[in-house]
Design a protein around this motif. Structure first.
Motif, PDB file in Angstrom:
ATOM      1  N   HIS A 157     -82.379-102.788 -20.243  1.00 28.40           N
ATOM      2  CA  HIS A 157     -80.946-102.889 -19.932  1.00 28.40           C
ATOM      3  C   HIS A 157     -80.288-101.530 -19.742  1.00 28.40           C
ATOM      4  O   HIS A 157     -80.664-100.551 -20.395  1.00 28.40           O
ATOM      5  CB  HIS A 157     -80.228-103.641 -21.059  1.00 28.40           C
ATOM      6  N   ASP A 201     -75.318-104.679 -21.284  1.00 33.07           N
ATOM      7  CA  ASP A 201     -75.018-104.241 -22.651  1.00 33.07           C
ATOM      8  C   ASP A 201     -75.899-103.099 -23.133  1.00 33.07           C
ATOM      9  O   ASP A 201     -75.990-102.835 -24.324  1.00 33.07           O
ATOM     10  CB  ASP A 201     -75.083-105.435 -23.620  1.00 33.07           C
ATOM     11  N   HIS A 219     -78.282-108.238 -18.077  1.00 28.12           N
ATOM     12  CA  HIS A 219     -77.866-109.625 -18.302  1.00 28.12           C
ATOM     13  C   HIS A 219     -76.944-110.111 -17.190  1.00 28.12           C
ATOM     14  O   HIS A 219     -75.829-109.598 -17.018  1.00 28.12           O
ATOM     15  CB  HIS A 219     -77.094-109.758 -19.617  1.00 28.12           C
ATOM     16  N   SER A 262     -73.071-108.031 -27.774  1.00 32.14           N
ATOM     17  CA  SER A 262     -73.403-106.648 -28.175  1.00 32.14           C
ATOM     18  C   SER A 262     -72.166-105.768 -28.201  1.00 32.14           C
ATOM     19  O   SER A 262     -72.045-104.885 -29.057  1.00 32.14           O
ATOM     20  CB  SER A 262     -74.374-106.009 -27.191  1.00 32.14           C
ATOM     21  N   HIS A 301     -82.337-101.208 -25.041  1.00 31.37           N
ATOM     22  CA  HIS A 301     -80.874-101.229 -24.844  1.00 31.37           C
ATOM     23  C   HIS A 301     -80.246 -99.850 -25.018  1.00 31.37           C
ATOM     24  O   HIS A 301     -79.260 -99.539 -24.359  1.00 31.37           O
ATOM     25  CB  HIS A 301     -80.189-102.170 -25.829  1.00 31.37           C
TER      26      HIS A 301
HETATM   27 MN    MN Z   1     -78.753-107.528 -24.595  1.00 28.31          MN
END
Ligand code: MN
Ligand code: AMP
Ligand code: MN
Ligand code: MN
Length: 292
Positions: free
Chosen positions: A23, A28, A53, A149, A264
């Motif tokens: 990501h 996020d 996402h 998040s 992330h």
């Molecule tokens: Mn996520």
């Protein structure tokens, strides 16, 4: 084997450092799409897919960055779907990021995130935490990517919880005061749009759903019948025992195996880019489906 075949075989090999789930701050994550690409390359990744996402918003920037450093790149996305009232994630890789149907489907999910965020904030306010909508929104580049998040970061920053996982445990997991499900988008719709866009649908982190083993098998079976092609056999932070179980599941249902960190942010609880075990023996890598 001539030189060309050798190169091809090398790229398809199972031990290749492919990271097909991560990501950026287009959803996020905390790095920009270009920063994700540079970090993946520095960590030894040789095939990357950015899978934000419900948005393809980071793909263009990531693709350009990957081309400029010579890293093989596949456009990707992680779609939030509902299956038997459960939130399930379907990763699509190798998609045409301009495909109309896929973009329209993602628009439906993403536009639901704003109203969902308001509802989350309203129920958090009832639990005594005010201002969470504006607070969480400040971390999101685009309100249509507003995610749990972002709420978790806000709640940690204002001192409600010590870290993100405690926020999820107390406020954001199903059954907790701030939890609101996504606008309903079905498993079949996600798989259909990924396939229509020329991509490959992967059932993300099968070990992370709160469902029994029999239900997981049912999910995998339906996923396959609907046109899903692979299971994420190696995902960030899972035990070797679990990896073995996922490999068996992939073999039982004749699905390819994928590998993705779910990165992330630097130092977050998810694995770093490319820093995860290789695929186990006895599975066929999902990257064998691609020419690159
Ligand atoms: Mn996520
Ligand atoms: P959403 O799509 O808004 O439901 O948010 C889901 C995201 O929340 C996941 O993709 C993770 O990034 C994050 N998340 C879920 N559970 C946890 C957890 N226990 N700790 C930290 N982050 C989590
Ligand atoms: Mn996920
Ligand atoms: Mn993810």
């Amino acid at each position: 084997m001539n030189e060309l075949t050798a190169t091809f075989a090398g790229k398809q090999e199972k031990a290749m450092n492919a990271d097909l789930h991560c990501h950026s701050n287009a959803s996020d994550g905390q790095l920009s799409p270009a920063e994700v690409v540079v970090r993946a390359h520095a960590n030894g990744v040789s095939l990357l897919s950015l899978t934000d996402h419900d948005t393809l918003g980071g793909i263009e920037e990531a693709r350009r960055a990957a081309a400029s450093i010579g890293l093989d790149f596949l456009a990707g996305v992680e779609i939030s779907v509902t299956w038997k009232n459960q939130g399930i994630h379907i990763v699509g890789i190798g998609v045409d990021d301009n495909h109309h149907g896929l973009r329209e489907g993602l628009d439906i999910v993403a536009s639901g995130r704003i109203e969902r965020g308001r509802q989350m904030a309203a129920s958090l306010a009832e639990a005594g935490i005010s201002g969470a909508f504006e607070g969480a929104l400040a971390y999101a580049k685009d309100p249509r990517t507003l995610s749990r998040s972002h709420f978790a970061r806000y709640l940690v920053d204002i001192g409600v919880c010590k870290d993100q996982s405690s926020v999820f445990e107390s406020y954001l997991n199903p059954g907790k005061p701030g939890y609101v499900p996504h606008r309903e988008f079905l498993l079949e719709q996600a798989i259909e749009q990924i396939n229509a866009a020329g991509g490959v649908a992967i059932l993300a982190h099968p070990g992370r759903y709160r469902i029994k083993a029999t239900e997981l098998r049912q999910l995998v079976q339906e996923f396959r019948e609907l046109g899903g092609k692979a299971l994420e056999v190696v995902s960030g932070s899972q035990t070797p025992d679990y990896t073995g179980q996922m490999a068996r599941l992939a073999r039982d249902f004749d699905l390819k195996a994928s590998r993705g960190s779910d990165f992330h942010a630097i130092g977050s609880s998810y694995a770093d880019l490319g820093r995860l075990p290789p695929l186990p023996d006895g599975v066929v890598p999902v990257w064998s489906l691609f020419d690159f």
